[in-house]
Write an enzyme that holds these catalytic residues in place. Sequence first.
Site, PDB file in Angstrom:
ATOM      1  N   ASP A  74      51.383-122.373  -6.560  1.00 38.62           N
ATOM      2  CA  ASP A  74      52.865-122.455  -6.109  1.00 38.62           C
ATOM      3  C   ASP A  74      53.475-121.294  -6.862  1.00 38.62           C
ATOM      4  O   ASP A  74      52.975-120.762  -7.848  1.00 38.62           O
ATOM      5  CB  ASP A  74      53.544-123.741  -6.621  1.00 38.62           C
ATOM      6  CG  ASP A  74      54.778-124.133  -5.918  1.00 38.62           C
ATOM      7  OD1 ASP A  74      55.519-123.190  -5.862  1.00 38.62           O
ATOM      8  OD2 ASP A  74      54.835-124.878  -5.015  1.00 38.62           O
ATOM      9  N   THR A  79      71.937-138.547  14.014  1.00 40.89           N
ATOM     10  CA  THR A  79      70.913-139.612  13.858  1.00 40.89           C
ATOM     11  C   THR A  79      69.762-138.751  13.193  1.00 40.89           C
ATOM     12  O   THR A  79      69.155-137.632  13.739  1.00 40.89           O
ATOM     13  CB  THR A  79      70.588-140.363  14.689  1.00 40.89           C
ATOM     14  OG1 THR A  79      70.383-139.720  16.079  1.00 40.89           O
ATOM     15  CG2 THR A  79      71.811-141.271  15.116  1.00 40.89           C
ATOM     16  N   TYR A 100      63.452-121.604  11.321  1.00 41.35           N
ATOM     17  CA  TYR A 100      62.462-122.265  10.575  1.00 41.35           C
ATOM     18  C   TYR A 100      61.430-123.072  11.677  1.00 41.35           C
ATOM     19  O   TYR A 100      60.178-123.190  11.297  1.00 41.35           O
ATOM     20  CB  TYR A 100      63.239-123.605   9.473  1.00 41.35           C
ATOM     21  CG  TYR A 100      62.287-124.632   9.010  1.00 41.35           C
ATOM     22  CD1 TYR A 100      61.586-124.036   7.951  1.00 41.35           C
ATOM     23  CD2 TYR A 100      62.396-125.754   9.556  1.00 41.35           C
ATOM     24  CE1 TYR A 100      60.673-125.322   7.288  1.00 41.35           C
ATOM     25  CE2 TYR A 100      61.640-126.749   8.770  1.00 41.35           C
ATOM     26  CZ  TYR A 100      60.831-126.528   7.751  1.00 41.35           C
ATOM     27  OH  TYR A 100      59.988-127.656   7.051  1.00 41.35           O
ATOM     28  N   ASP A 107      52.358-115.915  -5.822  1.00 41.85           N
ATOM     29  CA  ASP A 107      53.078-115.827  -4.628  1.00 41.85           C
ATOM     30  C   ASP A 107      52.020-115.696  -3.483  1.00 41.85           C
ATOM     31  O   ASP A 107      51.424-114.806  -3.452  1.00 41.85           O
ATOM     32  CB  ASP A 107      54.025-114.482  -4.622  1.00 41.85           C
ATOM     33  CG  ASP A 107      54.793-114.496  -3.408  1.00 41.85           C
ATOM     34  OD1 ASP A 107      54.432-114.934  -2.343  1.00 41.85           O
ATOM     35  OD2 ASP A 107      55.781-113.500  -3.442  1.00 41.85           O
ATOM     36  N   LYS A 163      57.532-122.567  12.247  1.00 40.05           N
ATOM     37  CA  LYS A 163      56.489-123.726  12.423  1.00 40.05           C
ATOM     38  C   LYS A 163      55.781-123.667  13.511  1.00 40.05           C
ATOM     39  O   LYS A 163      54.389-124.113  13.534  1.00 40.05           O
ATOM     40  CB  LYS A 163      57.366-125.146  12.107  1.00 40.05           C
ATOM     41  CG  LYS A 163      57.810-125.382  10.658  1.00 40.05           C
ATOM     42  CD  LYS A 163      56.780-125.564   9.654  1.00 40.05           C
ATOM     43  CE  LYS A 163      57.133-125.976   8.273  1.00 40.05           C
ATOM     44  NZ  LYS A 163      56.098-125.806   7.216  1.00 40.05           N
ATOM     45  N   GLY A 177      64.188-125.793   2.757  1.00 44.39           N
ATOM     46  CA  GLY A 177      65.197-126.443   1.845  1.00 44.39           C
ATOM     47  C   GLY A 177      66.000-127.624   2.983  1.00 44.39           C
ATOM     48  O   GLY A 177      65.318-127.696   3.988  1.00 44.39           O
ATOM     49  N   LYS A 217      67.480-132.168   0.525  1.00 41.24           N
ATOM     50  CA  LYS A 217      67.845-132.689   1.826  1.00 41.24           C
ATOM     51  C   LYS A 217      68.478-133.819   1.842  1.00 41.24           C
ATOM     52  O   LYS A 217      68.882-134.264   0.761  1.00 41.24           O
ATOM     53  CB  LYS A 217      66.263-132.994   2.528  1.00 41.24           C
ATOM     54  CG  LYS A 217      65.632-131.646   2.720  1.00 41.24           C
ATOM     55  CD  LYS A 217      64.119-131.882   3.202  1.00 41.24           C
ATOM     56  CE  LYS A 217      64.383-131.726   4.895  1.00 41.24           C
ATOM     57  NZ  LYS A 217      63.034-132.129   5.378  1.00 41.24           N
ATOM     58  N   ALA A 218      68.924-134.520   3.035  1.00 42.46           N
ATOM     59  CA  ALA A 218      70.207-135.382   3.178  1.00 42.46           C
ATOM     60  C   ALA A 218      69.574-136.711   2.258  1.00 42.46           C
ATOM     61  O   ALA A 218      70.808-137.070   1.434  1.00 42.46           O
ATOM     62  CB  ALA A 218      70.250-135.923   4.587  1.00 42.46           C
TER      63      ALA A 218
HETATM   64  P1  NAD Z   1      59.370-128.129  -1.296  1.00 40.37           P
HETATM   65  O1  NAD Z   1      60.029-126.955  -0.870  1.00 40.37           O
HETATM   66  O2  NAD Z   1      59.540-129.080  -2.154  1.00 40.37           O
HETATM   67  O3  NAD Z   1      57.658-127.514  -1.482  1.00 40.37           O
HETATM   68  C1  NAD Z   1      57.349-126.271  -0.924  1.00 40.37           C
HETATM   69  C2  NAD Z   1      56.571-125.486  -2.044  1.00 40.37           C
HETATM   70  O4  NAD Z   1      56.097-124.132  -1.411  1.00 40.37           O
HETATM   71  C3  NAD Z   1      57.693-125.183  -3.148  1.00 40.37           C
HETATM   72  O5  NAD Z   1      57.464-125.758  -4.317  1.00 40.37           O
HETATM   73  C4  NAD Z   1      58.009-123.692  -3.239  1.00 40.37           C
HETATM   74  O6  NAD Z   1      57.911-123.124  -4.525  1.00 40.37           O
HETATM   75  C5  NAD Z   1      56.571-123.269  -2.524  1.00 40.37           C
HETATM   76  N1  NAD Z   1      56.500-121.634  -2.172  1.00 40.37           N
HETATM   77  C6  NAD Z   1      57.566-121.314  -1.199  1.00 40.37           C
HETATM   78  N2  NAD Z   1      57.165-120.127  -1.021  1.00 40.37           N
HETATM   79  C7  NAD Z   1      56.048-119.637  -1.789  1.00 40.37           C
HETATM   80  C8  NAD Z   1      55.101-118.526  -1.905  1.00 40.37           C
HETATM   81  N3  NAD Z   1      55.490-117.384  -1.569  1.00 40.37           N
HETATM   82  N4  NAD Z   1      54.040-118.616  -2.566  1.00 40.37           N
HETATM   83  C9  NAD Z   1      53.788-120.007  -3.355  1.00 40.37           C
HETATM   84  N5  NAD Z   1      54.405-121.085  -2.995  1.00 40.37           N
HETATM   85  C10 NAD Z   1      55.538-120.949  -2.420  1.00 40.37           C
HETATM   86  O7  NAD Z   1      59.049-128.600   0.100  1.00 40.37           O
HETATM   87  P2  NAD Z   1      58.069-130.409   0.565  1.00 40.37           P
HETATM   88  O8  NAD Z   1      59.441-131.019   1.027  1.00 40.37           O
HETATM   89  O9  NAD Z   1      57.209-130.551  -0.485  1.00 40.37           O
HETATM   90  O10 NAD Z   1      57.451-129.802   2.061  1.00 40.37           O
HETATM   91  C11 NAD Z   1      56.223-129.470   1.972  1.00 40.37           C
HETATM   92  C12 NAD Z   1      55.792-128.991   3.412  1.00 40.37           C
HETATM   93  O11 NAD Z   1      56.053-129.909   4.297  1.00 40.37           O
HETATM   94  C13 NAD Z   1      56.468-127.576   3.751  1.00 40.37           C
HETATM   95  O12 NAD Z   1      55.563-126.614   4.456  1.00 40.37           O
HETATM   96  C14 NAD Z   1      57.847-127.964   4.728  1.00 40.37           C
HETATM   97  O13 NAD Z   1      58.120-127.120   5.728  1.00 40.37           O
HETATM   98  C15 NAD Z   1      56.928-129.346   5.355  1.00 40.37           C
HETATM   99  N6  NAD Z   1      57.867-130.258   5.570  1.00 40.37           N
HETATM  100  C16 NAD Z   1      58.639-131.227   4.776  1.00 40.37           C
HETATM  101  C17 NAD Z   1      59.458-132.052   5.282  1.00 40.37           C
HETATM  102  C18 NAD Z   1      60.441-132.910   4.299  1.00 40.37           C
HETATM  103  O14 NAD Z   1      61.162-133.713   4.847  1.00 40.37           O
HETATM  104  N7  NAD Z   1      60.039-132.784   2.974  1.00 40.37           N
HETATM  105  C19 NAD Z   1      59.545-132.123   6.798  1.00 40.37           C
HETATM  106  C20 NAD Z   1      59.012-131.474   7.725  1.00 40.37           C
HETATM  107  C21 NAD Z   1      58.107-130.364   7.300  1.00 40.37           C
END
Ligand code: NAD
Length: 325
Positions: free
Chosen positions: A32, A219, A149, A50, A153, A76, A192-193
């Site tokens: 990460d 909703t 976003y 990264d 995806k 986010g 998030k919300a």
């Molecule tokens: P999060 O933001 O907590 O985790 C994502 C992580 O990716 C972060 O820790 C961030 O530092 C890391 N990251 C970002 N850019 C990076 C880079 N260049 N190199 C290395 N690491 C990097 O989000 P989450 O809620 O844990 O979501 C995880 C995955 O699930 C994501 O792909 C997100 O799009 C997907 N997702 C999440 C939700 C949700 O409700 N949480 C919903 C739909 C999809």
Amino acid sequence: MKKVLVCGAGGFIGGHLVKKLKKEGHWVRGVDLKKHEYSLSPADEFIVGDLTEQDLVKQVLDQPFDEIYQLAADMGGAGYLFTGENDANVMHNSATINLNIIHRSHQVGAKKIFYSSSACIYPAYNQEDPANPKCSEESAYPALPDSEYGWEKLFSERLYLAFHRNYGLDVRIARFHNVFGPEGTWTGGKEKAPAALCRKVAEADENGSIEVWGDGLQTRSFLYIDECLEAVDRLMKSDFIGPVNIGSEEMVSLNQLAEIVMDIARKPLSINNIPVSFTGVRGRNSDNHLIKEKLNWAPSKPLEEGLIKTYEWIREQVNAAVLTA
Ligand code: NAD
């Protein structure tokens, strides 16, 4: 014991996943941009770097892992993803991460790779009625996500599917619908919300008010983290590639969500709905027909149970922040 790579291990879902995989006895490498903010990662190795950089991806993906979980994304809540201000970074960073990871996974002969897509890929035109959103998997096309976003995806889903088709890479794709729980971002603009509302309620004075973005009638459904990881596990163990929804069908309005949190906190606050332009679609709900059919999975607990645990954790964070201020 499997050898597992978790990309995004410093984030919310990745952090919980690493803990689960370690409890199950696997060897885990996490990667990460940052270490986990809220708990010490039990990963056997944790690389801070990264994933948009190819050299780092080569270093991280140096062997044919049994399983790779690709959760890293520039991510986010609505205040980050839907204002338009971060579109270039969101698209560029997340697409580059996915291009790097899938290419390298193929080069090293990775055995299986999970990709976390999102409910945000679903077309805006099917989510205009808050009472009747349509988010069944096949309704993704003709595509019209309401955010960049979501477009990224969708592109990356297709990328993973193309590597499966052309190179036989064993991929699994899930579309997460609003996953929440403790140890996730709760402040700073990327929350998030559910986390934002828990924080607002925890910070509010008794009999005060909290702000809810928009008219609050939009909703959504929300899935507790443990349920999400159970569904991911079933998908990984199955032969089903997806994309498949992983979400809850317990749809509530944002004002209802706020009311539930206030009930949990026993704080009868009033809701101040503030007009903003970035609340996203009017309605969204998971459609679980396909996952029920393929994996025999559905969430096992009501929304409120997960919110009780989440609120408690965020209340502790808020209190700790007050003490250190
Ligand atoms: P999060 O933001 O907590 O985790 C994502 C992580 O990716 C972060 O820790 C961030 O530092 C890391 N990251 C970002 N850019 C990076 C880079 N260049 N190199 C290395 N690491 C990097 O989000 P989450 O809620 O844990 O979501 C995880 C995955 O699930 C994501 O792909 C997100 O799009 C997907 N997702 C999440 C939700 C949700 O409700 N949480 C919903 C739909 C999809």
